[in-house]
Design an enzyme around this catalytic site. Structure first.
Site, PDB file in Angstrom:
ATOM      1  N   ILE A 148       0.901  -1.157   0.000  1.00 61.04           N
ATOM      2  CA  ILE A 148       0.000   0.000   0.000  1.00 61.04           C
ATOM      3  C   ILE A 148       0.941   1.209   0.000  1.00 61.04           C
ATOM      4  O   ILE A 148       1.556   1.530   1.017  1.00 61.04           O
ATOM      5  CB  ILE A 148      -0.920   0.012   1.228  1.00 61.04           C
ATOM      6  CG1 ILE A 148      -1.830  -1.220   1.241  1.00 61.04           C
ATOM      7  CG2 ILE A 148      -1.768   1.285   1.236  1.00 61.04           C
ATOM      8  CD1 ILE A 148      -2.743  -1.313   2.448  1.00 61.04           C
ATOM      9  N   PRO A 149       1.089   1.865  -1.154  1.00 59.85           N
ATOM     10  CA  PRO A 149       2.240   2.767  -1.352  1.00 59.85           C
ATOM     11  C   PRO A 149       2.075   4.162  -0.757  1.00 59.85           C
ATOM     12  O   PRO A 149       2.002   5.165  -1.473  1.00 59.85           O
ATOM     13  CB  PRO A 149       2.361   2.820  -2.878  1.00 59.85           C
ATOM     14  CG  PRO A 149       0.948   2.666  -3.353  1.00 59.85           C
ATOM     15  CD  PRO A 149       0.281   1.725  -2.376  1.00 59.85           C
ATOM     16  N   CYS A 150       2.052   4.236   0.570  1.00 62.77           N
ATOM     17  CA  CYS A 150       1.935   5.546   1.208  1.00 62.77           C
ATOM     18  C   CYS A 150       3.173   6.407   0.922  1.00 62.77           C
ATOM     19  O   CYS A 150       3.117   7.634   1.060  1.00 62.77           O
ATOM     20  CB  CYS A 150       1.699   5.404   2.706  1.00 62.77           C
ATOM     21  SG  CYS A 150       2.873   4.351   3.553  1.00 62.77           S
ATOM     22  N   HIS A 151       4.276   5.777   0.489  1.00 63.08           N
ATOM     23  CA  HIS A 151       5.472   6.545   0.151  1.00 63.08           C
ATOM     24  C   HIS A 151       5.267   7.402  -1.094  1.00 63.08           C
ATOM     25  O   HIS A 151       6.049   8.316  -1.354  1.00 63.08           O
ATOM     26  CB  HIS A 151       6.661   5.599  -0.063  1.00 63.08           C
ATOM     27  CG  HIS A 151       6.433   4.552  -1.119  1.00 63.08           C
ATOM     28  ND1 HIS A 151       5.826   3.345  -0.835  1.00 63.08           N
ATOM     29  CD2 HIS A 151       6.708   4.532  -2.446  1.00 63.08           C
ATOM     30  CE1 HIS A 151       5.761   2.624  -1.945  1.00 63.08           C
ATOM     31  NE2 HIS A 151       6.280   3.321  -2.939  1.00 63.08           N
ATOM     32  N   ARG A 152       4.209   7.142  -1.873  1.00 59.74           N
ATOM     33  CA  ARG A 152       3.957   7.919  -3.094  1.00 59.74           C
ATOM     34  C   ARG A 152       3.083   9.154  -2.841  1.00 59.74           C
ATOM     35  O   ARG A 152       2.696   9.827  -3.784  1.00 59.74           O
ATOM     36  CB  ARG A 152       3.300   7.028  -4.155  1.00 59.74           C
ATOM     37  CG  ARG A 152       4.200   5.894  -4.611  1.00 59.74           C
ATOM     38  CD  ARG A 152       3.534   4.979  -5.626  1.00 59.74           C
ATOM     39  NE  ARG A 152       4.305   3.745  -5.773  1.00 59.74           N
ATOM     40  CZ  ARG A 152       3.796   2.578  -6.138  1.00 59.74           C
ATOM     41  NH1 ARG A 152       2.507   2.483  -6.417  1.00 59.74           N
ATOM     42  NH2 ARG A 152       4.566   1.512  -6.233  1.00 59.74           N
TER      43      ARG A 152
END
Length: 275
Positions: free
Chosen positions: A241-245
């Site tokens: 779940i790409p919260c880094h994006r």
């Protein structure tokens, strides 16, 4: 010192001096390697040279990516999908914990877990029969904290160490040489609002970024950017779940539950593979 620890040290050094573009020799000296060996280590890990990474790290690039980003719902409509939450279903399938499962608190459930090396340091992985329920970076610490959190979330479940099973998740997430034969399944517990935010994050393509405000608009609540930030911070499945994006509207990376250096590292790693 692990390869990632050395790379992380170099990334922190580069990030703090990005405006004056430090030389290969300066960066290598900081991590106590020759320029030749550092360039080879960095390129093997990131897939790009340190010089290319400096370009990835610039604020101007981040602003350009934000400017290029259309709303997540607009992207979904362009691709002819029935709903935004289905944009990356062929890569990741997310299922929320049902009220009945939540009430049972894991009774009769076996949750397998393990600790593994990743390109971004060691990580703790936990699986229910329906999918990954936790993925946390450890920062060279023992997995006691995520294991204790898992026990609190599922107090009636049997927690079983099974690294051979969780290794399959790591292979699917990080081994780009093999095409996965099935999507990664996620089994997460959260409020309706959190689930909607996490589904929205799954719509952001690799090596692209959006702002918190864009995510808020995508879930139909444009004034909820601050609440979106809290939901992003509560994400239980790092990387997938790409919260880094999700970054600040200014183009700055902003905070990250597992450290800003790791967030920078993931951006460089993804840019090398997908741009």
């Amino acid at each position: 010192m692990s390869d990632y620890a050395r790379i992380a040290d170099a990334i922190t050094f580069i990030a703090s001096r990005v405006e004056r573009q430090p030389s290969l020799e300066e960066i290598a000296a900081h991590v106590h390697l020759s320029p030749f060996h550092f360039q080879r280590l960095f390129s093997r890990w990131a897939g790009v040279t340190p010089k290319r990474y400096l370009q990835v790290l610039t604020l101007e690039r981040a602003k350009s990516l934000l400017h290029e980003s259309r709303s997540l719902l607009e992207v979904a409509d362009t691709l002819g999908l029935s709903s935004g939450s289905r944009l990356y279903d062929h890569f990741v399938q997310l299922e929320a914990v049902t009220p009945g499962e939540y009430k049972q608190q894991g009774a009769g459930l076996v949750i397998e877990h393990g600790v593994h090396d990743t390109p971004f340091g060691q990580a703790f992985v936990a699986l229910t029969p329906r999918g990954v329920c936790n993925f946390s970076f450890l920062d060279n610490k023992a997995p006691d904290a995520p294991l204790a959190a898992l026990a609190r979330s599922w107090p009636e479940a049997e927690l079983r160490e099974a690294p051979s099973r969780t290794q399959e998740v790591i292979n699917t997430m990080f081994d780009g040489s093999k095409k996965p034969d099935r999507p990664i399944s996620l089994h997460v517990s959260g409020t309706n609002f959190q689930i909607s935010v996490w589904r929205a994050l799954l719509q952001i393509p690799p090596a692209r970024v959006v702002s918190y405000a864009q995510v808020a608009s995508a879930i139909g609540n444009p004034k909820a950017a601050r609440a979106v930030g809290l939901a992003v911070g509560a994400n239980p499945i790092a990387f997938v779940i790409p919260c880094h994006r999700v970054i600040q509207q200014s183009g700055k990376l902003g905070g990250y539950h597992w450290g800003e250096t790791r967030k920078q590292a993931i951006h460089a790693w993804e840019a090398a593979r997908y741009e």
